[in-house]
Structure formats: structure tokens, C-alpha cells
Scaffold this active site. Structure first.
Site, mmCIF file in Angstrom:
data_model
loop_
_atom_site.group_PDB
_atom_site.id
_atom_site.type_symbol
_atom_site.label_atom_id
_atom_site.label_comp_id
_atom_site.label_asym_id
_atom_site.label_seq_id
_atom_site.Cartn_x
_atom_site.Cartn_y
_atom_site.Cartn_z
ATOM 1 N N ARG A 40 -33.772 -13.273 6.402
ATOM 2 C CA ARG A 40 -33.563 -14.614 5.870
ATOM 3 C C ARG A 40 -33.453 -14.632 4.353
ATOM 4 O O ARG A 40 -32.666 -15.394 3.791
ATOM 5 C CB ARG A 40 -34.711 -15.523 6.338
ATOM 6 C CG ARG A 40 -34.506 -17.015 6.042
ATOM 7 C CD ARG A 40 -35.690 -17.812 6.516
ATOM 8 N NE ARG A 40 -35.460 -19.256 6.497
ATOM 9 C CZ ARG A 40 -36.285 -20.138 5.944
ATOM 10 N NH1 ARG A 40 -37.395 -19.727 5.348
ATOM 11 N NH2 ARG A 40 -36.015 -21.420 5.995
ATOM 12 N N ALA A 97 -32.209 -24.667 4.151
ATOM 13 C CA ALA A 97 -32.354 -23.668 5.206
ATOM 14 C C ALA A 97 -33.401 -24.201 6.175
ATOM 15 O O ALA A 97 -34.535 -24.484 5.785
ATOM 16 C CB ALA A 97 -32.791 -22.328 4.617
ATOM 17 N N SER A 98 -33.034 -24.359 7.425
ATOM 18 C CA SER A 98 -33.927 -24.974 8.406
ATOM 19 C C SER A 98 -35.157 -24.112 8.651
ATOM 20 O O SER A 98 -35.156 -22.894 8.419
ATOM 21 C CB SER A 98 -33.189 -25.175 9.736
ATOM 22 O OG SER A 98 -32.034 -25.954 9.550
ATOM 23 N N ALA A 99 -36.225 -24.743 9.135
ATOM 24 C CA ALA A 99 -37.427 -24.004 9.511
ATOM 25 C C ALA A 99 -37.058 -22.971 10.569
ATOM 26 O O ALA A 99 -36.375 -23.288 11.551
ATOM 27 C CB ALA A 99 -38.490 -24.956 10.050
#
Length: 392
Positions: A40, A97-99
Site C-alpha cells: 500500500r 485511499a480507502s480503509a
């Protein structure tokens, strides 16, 4: 290729443990393998914005803080103000940026298998597209992003981990017809309606998975199966709150766009607490939002109005009708209501809440949505022949 050092590897392991705990089970082995191959942190910009005040965090100035947030199971704001310069007090989040837990939850719900093709709406950082490309092969993945800068950066980041899915800069509402018909369509931005192009570009029996938002409340996922006749139907689930697709945004403000000096509102009272429909009960808010259609709301604490401690504003997205519900700071069994325009909005809210309460206070997972070939969106409870009340 992106190198993963000891600090990054430890952070990745910690995040995977957090995701396992959040989901109640580890991600499928194919997704865990993709996770390690597509780190990530390789997809986050050098500067991110943290907390409610969107404080800047630079990787160069605060590497440990930056890495900690890169591998926390929380969303990370990656762009503010659509990329335009802004003073700190004027910042608002425009991309994130999504969880990671919701990323893996959605990938599991998408239920892809080898050989299938996927269209992703909302490339963002490119991490989700990278996971899909690692799982399916890059040529099976098309991802589209409306923001030229975000699109270009995502393509570079994908290349840095050895992946080259098709990255398109364009309006995701129109999909990408040149890619053929897809087995799956997944959105990483919320929508208030399903664009017709998504249905048209999905194979019969294919799946569309998208975060859902009503103007009243942003919450839930909708998973639709395309019927092959121009429509789609499926069910909602909880677990998400995403930024709205840019083309469906509503830029309205009460004092700028709604209220006018010549408005003379009708006064009444209510026993329904405004917090019952706009507080901590997410199931109530979701159900009310499905029924109200184009009604949005905002809180105004401590308004400069004598005898009013808090005020809930409601308005239609066309700004023709509005309502205000006042709390005097003392009583909890009666609230003053002001309404103006052709629709009595608080009456609709009360009706929607009573219907939801009498239906047993259902959560999002009991609701579904049918999109007809003509484009009508029909939400329902439990079965498609039990539509929710239309209070629009």
C-alpha cells in the site's frame, strides 16, 4: 520494483492482523498474496492529510508517522480541494485511499475468478487496481479516473510494482465501452444512482458493486446482478462511506443557495427528535434516506438565534423546499419546526421514520435495489415486490 524494507514489512504484517480482526477472518489466500505483492505504501503520495483538520503529513519530514498511517486500517486523504492550492482552514478532502478492511471486504464481495474482466470506477491511488491486476492479470483490469493528475500518478505507481492495467482518464459515469463488456464493475466512489453505462457494459449475470449515498446519508454498499435486459437488481450491505462521484456532487449551502429574505416559513412542532434521524442510528438514517430521495441535511450548532441551541436544516437538492428543526437546549420531547416550499420536508422525514420503526427497524442488509431498463431506481425491503415508500 518497490523494495519492502524491515519497517515496511512489519507495518504490513500489523495491518494484515488488523484487517483479519475487522473482517472476522483472513482475506482469501489469493488476496493475501496480492497484498504482499502490491504494498500500500507504494501507492500513497509523499504528502497525505490527517485527522478532521486535514493536517499535512510529509513522508520526508515525518517518515514514521507517514508509514504508520499508510498501514493503519483507516482511510488516508490523498488529495484536497481537487488538487488546487488551499489555505489550511479551507481544506476539504477530494480523494482518499480507502480503509484496507473495506477494500478487502469489497474485493471478496466482488467474487472474481481467473479469466474474468473488471472495470474499476475511481482509480484514486491505484492500489485497488493493483490488487485486482495482481489477482487477475493486468490485461483483465481497466480502471478509470476523472482527475488527470491522479490518473497519471496511479499509472506510474502501478508500473513501479510491475503492473500495467489499462488506466483511463475520463468520467467514470460513462464507463469504458472500448474495453468490451465486463464480468465485474466495481466503484471506489459512492453514487446516488447507477449510471446506465455500467449496466450496458456489464455482461448478463455480471456484478456491479458500488458504495451508496443518498443526499441524506452516505452509507452502505449495493451489489447488483445485471439481468441482460437493460436492468439490474440486488441487495445492500453496510460497511462503507466513500466520497461521492464528482459528477453527482451537490454544491449547496443553506445561507448561500437556499434561504431567501422573502421566504415566510410555516411553524409547527414535533415530538420526533432530530437526532433520531440524523444522529448515531445509521440504520435509521439509511432507511430515511432511501425514502426521501433528493433531501439533504446539515447541522448548525449554536446558531445566532435566540432560544435555539441547535438546528437541523433540511433542503431539497433543487433548493426549492427547506425545513429547520430547532432544539431549545432544554426540552427533549418537543421541537420547533419551520418549513417552506412546495414540499413539507419534516412531515416526510416523520413518515419515513415511522415506516422504518414499524417495519422492525431494519438495517441496510434487509434492503435491496432494482434498476429498471428505463433507468428507474426502486429500493425495496426484503423482497423486490415490497418497495419502500416514495416520499419524494
Amino acid at each position: 520494483m518497490t523494495l519492502i524494507g524491515a519497517a515496511e514489512r512489519a507495518a504490513m504484517r500489523g495491518l494484515l492482523d488488523s484487517v483479519n480482526e475487522s473482517l472476522g477472518a483472513p482475506p482469501a489466500p489469493v488476496w493475501e498474496a496480492a497484498y504482499w505483492a502490491v504494498p500500500r505504501h507504494a501507492f500513497l503520495p509523499e504528502t497525505v492529510w490527517l485527522g478532521d483538520d486535514l493536517a499535512e503529513c510529509s513522508r520526508e519530514a515525518a517518515p514514521e508517522t507517514w508509514l504508520r498511517h499508510a498501514y493503519a486500517d483507516t482511510p488516508v486523504v490523498t488529495q484536497v480541494n481537487d488538487g488546487r492550492p488551499a489555505e489550511p482552514e479551507d481544506r476539504w478532502a477530494s480523494s482518499s485511499a480507502s480503509a484496507p478492511s473495506i477494500v478487502f471486504r469489497m474485493l471478496d464481495m466482488l467474487d472474481v475468478t481467473a479469466g474474468q474482466s473488471v472495470l474499476e470506477i475511481g482509480t484514486g491511488t491505484g492500489w485497488n487496481a493493483g490488487l485486482l491486476a495482481q489477482r487477475l492479470a493486468p490485461e483483465r483490469v481497466t480502471t478509470i479516473e476523472v482527475d488527470p493528475e491522479l490518473s497519471a500518478r496511479a499509472a506510474v505507481r502501478l508500473g513501479s510494482v510491475g503492473l500495467e492495467p489499462r488506466v483511463i482518464c475520463g468520467d467514470g459515469a460513462f464507463g469504458y465501452e472500448e474495453g468490451g463488456r465486463y464480468d465485474r464493475v466495481i466503484a471506489t466512489c459512492s453514487v446516488r444512482s447507477i449510471p446506465p453505462a455500467w449496466i450496458a457494459q456489464t455482461k448478463p449475470g455480471g456484478v456491479i458493486l458500488a458504495p451508496w449515498e443518498s443526499p441524506w446519508f452516505c452509507y452502505g454498499l449495493v451489489r447488483l446482478t445485471v439481468d441482460g435486459y437493460g436492468g439490474a437488481s440486488g441487495t445492500f450491505s453496510p460497511h462503507s462511506a466513500f466520497m461521492l462521484m464528482r459528477g453527482q456532487r451537490t454544491d449547496l449551502r443553506i445561507y448561500r443557495d437556499v434561504l431567501r429574505d422573502e421566504h415566510v416559513p410555516a411553524e409547527s412542532s414535533t415530538r420526533l427528535s432530530p437526532w433520531a434521524v440524523s444522529g448515531d442510528d445509521w440504520a435509521a438514517q439509511f432507511a430515511v434516506g432511501l425514502q426521501l430521495g433528493d433531501v439533504w441535511r446539515t447541522w448548525h450548532d449554536n446558531p445566532d438565534v435566540r432560544g435555539v441551541a441547535s438546528r437541523l436544516w433540511l433542503a431539497t437538492t433543487d433548493a426549492r423546499s427547506w425545513a429547520a428543526v430547532d432544539w431549545d437546549g432544554k426540552r427533549s420531547d418537543r421541537f420547533t419546526v419551520w418549513e417552506h416550499g412546495p414540499r413539507r420536508l419534516w412531515e416526510s422525514v416523520e413518515a419515513g421514520y415511522v415506516w422504518w420503526r414499524d417495519a422492525g427497524r431494519p438495517g441496510p442488509e434487509r434492503f435491496g435495489l432494482t434498476v429498471t431498463a428505463e433507468g428507474a431506481h426502486v429500493p425495496w425491503l426484503d423482497t423486490s415486490d415490497n418497495p419502500v415508500p416514495d416520499l419524494t
